[in-house]
Write an enzyme that holds these catalytic residues in place. Structure first.
Site, PDB file in Angstrom:
ATOM      1  N   HIS A 622      -1.194 -29.412   7.281  1.00  0.00           N
ATOM      2  CA  HIS A 622      -0.516 -30.712   7.372  1.00  0.00           C
ATOM      3  C   HIS A 622       0.448 -30.734   8.558  1.00  0.00           C
ATOM      4  CE1 HIS A 622       1.669 -34.283   5.647  1.00  0.00           C
ATOM      5  NE2 HIS A 622       2.680 -33.714   6.291  1.00  0.00           N
ATOM      6  N   GLU A 623       1.273 -29.691   8.661  1.00  0.00           N
ATOM      7  CA  GLU A 623       2.270 -29.665   9.740  1.00  0.00           C
ATOM      8  C   GLU A 623       1.601 -29.550  11.111  1.00  0.00           C
ATOM      9  OE1 GLU A 623       4.902 -30.713   8.933  1.00  0.00           O
ATOM     10  OE2 GLU A 623       4.979 -30.247   6.807  1.00  0.00           O
ATOM     11  N   HIS A 626       0.355 -32.892  12.261  1.00  0.00           N
ATOM     12  CA  HIS A 626       1.339 -33.865  12.730  1.00  0.00           C
ATOM     13  C   HIS A 626       1.431 -33.866  14.257  1.00  0.00           C
ATOM     14  CE1 HIS A 626       3.139 -36.105   9.559  1.00  0.00           C
ATOM     15  NE2 HIS A 626       3.445 -35.042   8.839  1.00  0.00           N
ATOM     16  N   GLU A 682       1.504 -39.787   7.777  1.00  0.00           N
ATOM     17  CA  GLU A 682       1.413 -38.757   6.745  1.00  0.00           C
ATOM     18  C   GLU A 682       0.001 -38.620   6.204  1.00  0.00           C
ATOM     19  OE1 GLU A 682       3.706 -36.625   6.037  1.00  0.00           O
ATOM     20  OE2 GLU A 682       5.048 -37.582   7.452  1.00  0.00           O
ATOM     21  N   ASP A 686      -2.151 -35.276   6.056  1.00  0.00           N
ATOM     22  CA  ASP A 686      -2.748 -34.788   4.805  1.00  0.00           C
ATOM     23  C   ASP A 686      -4.233 -34.508   4.982  1.00  0.00           C
ATOM     24  OD1 ASP A 686      -0.403 -34.908   3.352  1.00  0.00           O
ATOM     25  OD2 ASP A 686      -0.830 -36.854   2.449  1.00  0.00           O
TER      26      ASP A 686
END
Length: 773
Positions: A622-623, A626, A682, A686
């Site tokens: 997830h990070e 981003h 987000e 995800d």
């Protein structure tokens, strides 16, 4: 005195935790909730201090419940909680530590321990395929088949048993860990304060202990009543007219209360190695400016007005005058709301970057002496200022002018008393509770010990985080997680290389950014020097909780402005070691995984590989993702706002972004619907995180069924109806249950593992499955 800017342009910390981390707060917009998942950079603004401290009154959950921003960061605050800012991304959690779980599955399947064993693959006649799965995600239904609703299949028993504490408004997987961390640290702080343990030799930890002692002394606070704030309140009431306000505005902003507009220093989006001066409005008293256009506003307005009147009269203001202040403040607040952007607008980071020459900026103001205010607050005049909201600046004279003096003065006074109440007696805090309950459902104040720890942790977060990391985080876990992160980075690189919709030129730029990404695991090596400048005056020397928090806020504010003449410190961490979260910083292109989140259900060396991949693995992915979401993809490997895409590739990327928006937009959840545009960043993260975790699992022959169940488990959450409603309106994350189910529905492997067929509740046609990273 505690600034809460509408937009945080400081460090896009993509936070993994859906940030249900909320905290009831009494901030400027007063008491509400600071929805936030970690503390991404501890903002040096006065308002941040408020945000940080506010979490302790209604539900001092600590890290995961307050939006604690680190220095040099601008906080995009919507006051009642802190979300929707372009800089901060958070993930959300649910509660369950992965212990044995038994769910009766009738004849469709059985959950044993943490694994769902599908016995009967045949769809029920009543099943209806839908985005997000069939059934009500807010209501547990034991026996639900994973083919119909994975989230309910895994979490229904937990949902039935979980209870939301009276002093909080949510429980989740993140809260479960956070509660454990806070209990450990709270007990340690109590032992230090009581002399049962010696204070370790960690710089400035002794100051945190002293502040803890002051905050814990409720008898003295109750005895003092409103005495600590009398002088400051008098200064505000004694402002004579607009000219007097012009003369005093900078000093008031520096020491007592935030002006409706303000400055902050943060990295320049296009020159991330250099700090720049930003200008923004502060925000409204109500948790969301859009509340002024909603039918339920009348109730919130009434409660907010009653609260202000009660607090002011308790502080010694005549009731008639207090009533006038409250009424005028709300009118002025509504005027600000008319010129404040929505959460959806603030979710687009780059739309808030508008350089303006200093002279052109000054020319925008007529009645208000902006030059005097700038010199008195920042202390220097840069050649240009970065504007976060040009439309607000264009209309600033409609808000701040001589005609509106009474409203502005009242607004300052009401905001002041709302902020100060948390530092005063039990009676002041209880007066804030009805409004907080309307906002988030909290029905009880946090205990004195909880509040005391939250207070100390707010001011000395990095210090306490380093203590936590050194005391409770093992080197073996750090080594294992670091290895996993490197594995994900390598897998991500392969996925980029094999991408079928990017040209070679764009692929190489993306891979270069990926390879330049810095990894931070556990906690910082040393305490930042800025904490050395903070001072705590003991009660024996006249120090009160209010005076100490005020002094700390003032020092942090000075620290922030001082950064304008200094280069960006890229070694600084965006989160502290005791934060139950993870994040990506767009300006320094780094990913951070604090020690506190590296435990079950996210990670445990004793868990299976599949369980860890579905937990911390999906967080890691997830990070990383981003860096390539709709915001992050516009920044290069150095953290500069720079277009590194080919025109054709970017056009295709935009199509896929729109598909992600469409996928979530309008999904019903509780009493509202998801805003696909507001949550798109987000959702992209995800999707990329889960996809990468699946690929890593397949390369190691890990059990994908267990991975999917682990992924659904980390999103367990139970909230009050008020909180659920607020999240839909303001959070940049989709509701946790939907983050679990909808992302799973886009994974082809999910259909194979659980034999999901057309007619099953989790079925989503291949043509509707969104795939980006």
């Amino acid at each position: 005195m505690k600034r809460k800017f509408k937009l945080i342009i400081a460090i896009i910390v993509a936070i993994i935790t859906l940030s249900p981390l909320n905290t009831a707060t009494d901030n400027n917009n007063n008491q509400s909730v600071v929805l936030a998942a970690t503390k991404a950079k501890k903002q040096t603004h006065k308002s941040t201090t408020k945000l940080r401290r506010n979490s302790r009154i209604y539900n001092a959950k600590g890290k995961a419940t307050k939006h604690k921003l680190k220095k040099h960061t601008k906080v995009a605050i919507d006051q009642a909680r802190y979300i929707g800012s372009k800089l901060y991304y958070r993930l959300a959690g649910s509660k369950y530590s992965g212990k044995n779980l038994w769910i009766k599955q009738s004849n469709t399947g059985k959950v044993t321990g943490s694994k769902v064993k599908v016995v009967n693959q045949q769809p029920k006649k009543t099943s209806k395929a839908t985005i997000g799965g069939s059934g009500n995600l807010l209501q547990p239904k034991v026996g639900t088949r994973p083919q119909d609703n994975l989230y309910l299949a895994v979490n229904s028993t937990w949902m039935q048993q979980a209870k939301i504490p009276a002093d909080e408004f949510r429980t989740s997987s993140f809260d479960d860990i956070n509660s454990k961390v806070n209990q450990q640290l709270s007990q340690d702080m109590a032992d230090f304060a009581n002399g049962k343990k010696a204070v370790p030799n960690i710089p400035d930890l002794n100051k945190a202990v002293e502040l803890y002692k002051i905050a814990r002394d409720t008898d003295k606070r109750n005895h003092d009543g409103a005495k600590p704030i009398k002088a400051d309140l008098a200064q505000l009431e004694n402002i004579k007219d607009f000219d007097d306000l012009n003369a005093k505005a900078a000093d008031l902003d520096n020491t007592i209360i935030d002006f409706p507009i303000g400055f902050y220093v943060s990295p320049d989006m296009k020159h991330a190695q250099t700090n720049a001066l930003y200008f923004s409005e502060i925000g409204t008293m109500l948790p969301d400016a859009s509340n002024y256009s909603k039918s339920e506003f009348k109730k919130l307005k009434s409660l907010l007005k009653q609260k202000a009147i009660k607090l002011l009269t308790m502080a010694g203001v005549d009731k008639t005058q207090a009533t006038t202040y409250a009424a005028d403040a709300l009118k002025f607040d509504q005027l600000i709301a008319k010129n404040t952007g929505s959460a959806e607008e603030s979710a687009d980071l780059t739309s808030n970057y508008h350089p303006m020459k200093l002279q052109d900026f000054k020319a925008k103001f007529t009645d208000f002496d902006i030059q005097k205010f700038l010199q008195g607050t920042v202390g220097q005049e840069p050649e240009q200022i970065l504007i976060t909201d040009p439309s607000f600046l264009d209309n600033v004279n409609k808000v701040i002018n001589r005609k509106n003096f009474d409203g502005l003065k009242s607004w300052l006074i009401v905001n002041f008393i709302n902020d100060a109440a948390e530092d005063l007696s039990q009676e002041f805090q209880e007066a804030c509770l009805p409004y907080a309950q309307a906002i988030n459902g909290t029905t009880k104040l946090a205990s004195a010990d909880k509040q005391a720890f939250a207070t100390a942790d707010s001011a000395f977060d990095e210090v306490i985080g380093i203590y936590y990391g050194k005391t409770y985080f093992g080197s073996a876990a750090k080594k294992d997680v670091t290895t996993m992160i490197n594995q994900f980075l390598q897998t991500y690189e392969k996925r980029l290389q094999n991408n079928n919709w990017l040209s070679e030129a764009t692929k190489q730029q993306a891979i270069a950014k990926l390879k330049a990404m810095v990894v931070k695991v556990g906690y910082p090596d040393k305490v930042s020097e800025s904490y050395h400048h903070l001072k705590v005056t003991p009660a024996s020397q006249g120090g009160t909780l209010y005076s100490n928090n005020r002094a700390i806020a003032i020092e942090e504010n000075k620290e922030n402005y001082a950064q304008l003449s200094k280069p960006v410190d890229r070694t600084e961490w965006s989160m502290t070691g005791d934060t139950v979260n993870a994040g990506y910083n767009v300006y320094s292109n780094d990913i951070t995984f604090p020690a506190a989140i590296l435990q079950a259900p996210f990670y445990d060396k004793n868990q299976s590989k599949a369980a860890n991949l579905g937990g911390i693995g999906s967080v890691i992915g997830h990070e990383i993702s981003h860096a390539f979401d709709n915001n992050g993809a516009q920044f290069d490997k150095y953290g500069n706002l720079d277009n590194w895409w080919t025109k054709q590739d970017y056009a295709e990327f935009q199509k896929r972004i729109q598909a992600e928006i469409k996928l979530f937009n309008g999904i019903k959840y509780g009493s509202g619907k998801v805003n696909g545009k507001q949550t798109v960043s987000e959702n992209i993260a995800d999707q990329g995180g889960l996809s990468t975790a699946i690929e890593v699992a397949k390369s190691e022959n890990a059990d994908l069924r267990e991975l999917f169940e682990s992924y659904a488990r980390i999103w367990r959450i139970k909230t009050t109806p008020q909180e659920a409603k607020f999240l839909l309106a303001q959070d940049v994350h989709a509701p946790s249950p939907l983050r679990a189910n909808v992302q799973v529905q886009c994974q082809d492997d999910f259909y194979k593992v659980f034999n999901v067929k057309p007619g099953d509740g989790m079925w989503l046609a291949p043509s509707k499955r969104v795939k980006i990273w």
